[in-house]
Design a protein around this motif. Structure first.
Motif, PDB file in Angstrom:
ATOM      1  N   HIS A  99      78.346  56.719   6.890  1.00  0.00           N
ATOM      2  CA  HIS A  99      77.842  57.501   7.761  1.00  0.00           C
ATOM      3  C   HIS A  99      78.652  57.053   9.174  1.00  0.00           C
ATOM      4  N   TRP A 100      78.810  55.764   9.160  1.00  0.00           N
ATOM      5  CA  TRP A 100      79.558  55.369  10.409  1.00  0.00           C
ATOM      6  C   TRP A 100      80.978  55.970  10.602  1.00  0.00           C
ATOM      7  N   GLN A 101      81.727  56.058   9.433  1.00  0.00           N
ATOM      8  CA  GLN A 101      82.929  56.879   9.508  1.00  0.00           C
ATOM      9  C   GLN A 101      82.678  57.999   9.868  1.00  0.00           C
ATOM     10  N   ARG A 104      83.783  62.607  13.598  1.00  0.00           N
ATOM     11  CA  ARG A 104      82.879  63.581  14.319  1.00  0.00           C
ATOM     12  C   ARG A 104      83.481  63.783  15.849  1.00  0.00           C
ATOM     13  N   GLN A 105      83.475  62.285  16.186  1.00  0.00           N
ATOM     14  CA  GLN A 105      83.624  61.929  17.686  1.00  0.00           C
ATOM     15  C   GLN A 105      85.141  62.438  17.939  1.00  0.00           C
ATOM     16  N   ARG A 106      86.246  61.982  16.894  1.00  0.00           N
ATOM     17  CA  ARG A 106      87.646  62.201  16.935  1.00  0.00           C
ATOM     18  C   ARG A 106      87.781  64.103  17.077  1.00  0.00           C
ATOM     19  N   MET A 131      88.325  69.102  22.571  1.00  0.00           N
ATOM     20  CA  MET A 131      88.302  69.245  23.945  1.00  0.00           C
ATOM     21  C   MET A 131      89.682  69.370  24.224  1.00  0.00           C
ATOM     22  N   ARG A 132      90.662  68.630  23.712  1.00  0.00           N
ATOM     23  CA  ARG A 132      92.052  68.721  24.057  1.00  0.00           C
ATOM     24  C   ARG A 132      92.423  70.077  24.006  1.00  0.00           C
TER      25      ARG A 132
END
Length: 154
Positions: free
Chosen positions: A102-104, A109-111, A117-118
């Protein structure tokens, strides 16, 4: 010998609630007969029995049968407790693995959001640059039209 067709615990539970000791003896007798029927036959029958159909003449007392049942139950209990402990340990390991996954996943997801966005920023910058280029192109055309008219007057 994990799961028997007629586990001793079912006989003992039923018999423990009964006031009739004959029912208890009968239940214990059935369990022992089931156990004796499932035991392996010795390799050399000539030493064990006089004839192939003869059984040992030594009777087993109810106390001995009960002691065997208790031993069997204690072995099964130890086996089950060991398996439960093993399963609980595996469960804890899998819980940690799930938390890590889940952390990975959160990191991925954040990446992914940052990459999106980029990309959007790059697309906007490209559109802005194209608009500026179009405006400069128009200004240059106007300039050359004006400059060309001035050169004709000279």
């Amino acid at each position: 010998m994990m799961f028997e067709e007629n586990p001793p615990s079912s006989y003992l539970t039923r018999a423990a609630h009964s006031e009739d000791s004959q029912e208890t003896i009968t239940a214990v007798s059935h369990v022992l007969q089931d156990q004796e029927n499932t035991r392996p036959v010795p390799a050399d029958n000539s030493k064990s029995f006089a004839a192939s159909g003869d059984l040992p003449a030594k009777p087993i007392s109810p106390q001995q049968r009960l002691a065997r049942l208790r031993l069997l139950m204690s072995r099964q209990k130890a086996e089950y407790e060991s398996k439960i402990a093993s399963l609980e340990q595996r469960h804890r390991e899998l819980q940690w693995e799930i938390r890590d996954t889940h952390w990975q996943l959160g990191q991925q997801r954040q990446r992914h959001r940052l990459a999106e966005m980029r990309i959007r920023d790059a697309e906007r910058a490209k559109e802005d640059a194209e608009r500026r280029n179009e405006m400069l192109q128009k200004e240059m055309e106007e300039f050359f039209e004006t400059f060309g008219e001035i050169n004709r007057w000279k």
